[in-house]
Design an enzyme around this catalytic site. Structure first.
Site, mmCIF file in Angstrom:
data_model
loop_
_atom_site.group_PDB
_atom_site.id
_atom_site.type_symbol
_atom_site.label_atom_id
_atom_site.label_comp_id
_atom_site.label_asym_id
_atom_site.label_seq_id
_atom_site.Cartn_x
_atom_site.Cartn_y
_atom_site.Cartn_z
ATOM 1 N N HIS A 308 0.846 -1.193 0.000
ATOM 2 C CA HIS A 308 0.000 0.000 0.000
ATOM 3 C C HIS A 308 0.877 1.235 0.000
ATOM 4 O O HIS A 308 1.946 1.250 0.618
ATOM 5 C CB HIS A 308 -0.913 0.008 1.237
ATOM 6 C CG HIS A 308 -2.046 0.984 1.155
ATOM 7 N ND1 HIS A 308 -1.881 2.324 1.452
ATOM 8 C CD2 HIS A 308 -3.346 0.822 0.797
ATOM 9 C CE1 HIS A 308 -3.049 2.934 1.297
ATOM 10 N NE2 HIS A 308 -3.948 2.055 0.905
ATOM 11 N N ASP A 366 -7.807 -4.186 -0.508
ATOM 12 C CA ASP A 366 -8.358 -4.336 -1.850
ATOM 13 C C ASP A 366 -8.325 -5.792 -2.310
ATOM 14 O O ASP A 366 -9.217 -6.252 -3.025
ATOM 15 C CB ASP A 366 -7.572 -3.466 -2.840
ATOM 16 C CG ASP A 366 -7.688 -1.985 -2.518
ATOM 17 O OD1 ASP A 366 -8.826 -1.520 -2.353
ATOM 18 O OD2 ASP A 366 -6.658 -1.307 -2.421
#
Length: 431
Positions: A308, A366
């Site tokens: 991330h 995600d």
């Protein structure tokens, strides 16, 4: 707040500029450069604003090094485990967790605003059937200002409150109707006897020909997806909402701007990109090939859903989302779904590989949210609309906070101009 004992001194071209240092509740100190141009005659240069605080806020804090996400001080993992989406909405909007009476009142207000103006059906039907659901959402949310004139005056606190409730309440209906329109099925109206997540699932998957019962495991998983995406500090779409708001635009236009920004694949499309990658891999036996490509510095391929930009350690939302993914997959089974088979095996192999552990490339929110939505039956085109639905409360909270800030002014970034200097117009025959 400003610490009068902490300043930075900048020396340049014979000038000395004293810059105050602001100390937050948590996080690094911030250099106040608001008077830098007036006193020093220079601007700062920060493409992407990655080292610039555009506002002060009391809503959300992220510590990327620790892997920490706090909403009003509460860790996201505690909220996702012990709370539910509408309670988190209340927390983001009003600053504190509600009492039982306050929560019941808030939930009632949300439930009673879930229906859309009946004429908005014609607006949906103006789109082509193959229109992307995000295109429909951008248009419909922006058009709300044409249907709800009594909540567009941003100077009226009560109208701001009504607009906030309407946006949070109606976004599931808008997203579900965009899905139904995209698939050619009739619209399903909301029901007041269902919770927020169950209502959304029913509006997406119910058909008039038979009764639809929402599975509580799926409803809980959807509620967690909403909760884990509710707000994420000053990201691109939130900054877009604040920038649009700074001009005095009405709330529906501001949120539509946020949805448009979220549509970008670098922002809201990560879980969709992850599922498309899993489909590209195709079968579990091809996973080593793609892991090898991800390690190859000369290959542009990278594993989507791992690592991330903000979280340099692990995504604190991912642990909770993985739990929901396991529950959903256990409920629905993955024997007949090759995409989910690939996802489970990729997760296993990547977590066992020292390369990913050393670089702290762990599965993020995600990765798991895409797996859950795929298992539930949502096409990838609905992943970002569901993200937009979840993030609406964050956008609204940031919008309300900015309007209440006595220091807020219209956004006007500066630039480093590298074009031509002044020159005179030349007649065409002399060029």
């Amino acid at each position: 707040m400003t610490d009068k004992n902490k300043t930075a001194t900048l020396h340049m071209d014979g000038k000395t500029v004293e810059l105050p240092i602001l100390s937050p509740t948590v996080g690094p100190d911030v250099l106040d450069v608001r008077k830098l141009y007036a006193e020093g005659g220079v601007f700062t240069y920060d493409p992407g604003y990655t080292s610039t605080a555009s506002c002060d806020s009391t809503i959300t804090f992220i510590d990327g090094d620790k892997g920490e996400l706090l909403h009003r001080g509460y860790p996201i993992d505690q909220l996702a485990e012990k709370s539910h989406y509408l309670e988190v909405c209340y927390l983001l909007l009003y600053g504190e967790l509600p009492t039982a009476v306050e929560l019941e009142d808030f939930e009632t207000r949300i439930i009673r605003h879930t229906m859309l103006h009946e004429q908005m059906q014609y607006f949906f039907r103006g789109f082509r059937r193959d229109a992307h659901p995000m295109a429909i959402m951008v248009g419909v949310v922006g058009a709300m200002s044409a249907f709800y004139h009594d909540s567009t005056d941003i100077q009226d606190p009560w109208q701001r409150e009504v607009a906030s409730i309407r946006l949070i309440a109606k976004m599931p209906t808008i997203a579900a109707w965009a899905f139904k329109y995209h698939t050619g099925q009739p619209f399903v109206y909301p029901r007041n006897d269902l919770d927020y997540a169950s209502n959304f699932l029913r509006m997406c998957f119910a058909v008039p020909a038979e009764e639809y019962e929402v599975n509580p495991i799926l409803s809980r998983a959807m509620d967690r997806i909403f909760t884990l995406h509710a707000d994420h500090e000053q990201n691109a779409s939130t900054s877009t909402v604040r920038l649009a708001s700074s001009s005095g635009a009405n709330p529906f236009a501001c949120i539509a701007a946020g949805i448009a920004c979220l549509w970008g694949p670098a922002h809201g499309g990560a879980n969709q990109a992850c599922l498309e990658m899993l489909k590209e891999i195709g079968t579990p036996d091809r996973i080593p090939e793609f892991i090898a490509r991800a390690k190859d510095k000369n290959d542009p391929f990278r594993l989507m859903g791992f690592g991330h930009r903000v979280y340099k350690n692990f995504d604190p939302r991912a642990t909770v989302m993985k739990q929901s993914a396991d529950e959903v997959l256990d409920l629905l089974g993955i024997e007949d779904n090759p995409v989910l088979q690939v996802a489970k095996e990729l997760e296993k192999q990547a977590l066992e590989d020292p390369y990913f552990a050393d670089k702290k490339l762990f599965p993020n929110v995600d990765f798991y949210s895409g797996i859950i939505l795929e298992a539930m039956g949502f096409p990838t085109s609905m992943f970002t609309p569901i993200f937009a639905l979840s993030r609406t409360v964050g956008w609204v909270s940031q919008w309300k906070e900015q309007l209440a800030d006595p220091q807020h002014k219209i956004g006007r970034p500066r630039q480093l101009y590298l074009g031509s200097a002044r020159r005179d117009y030349m007649d065409i025959e002399n060029r």
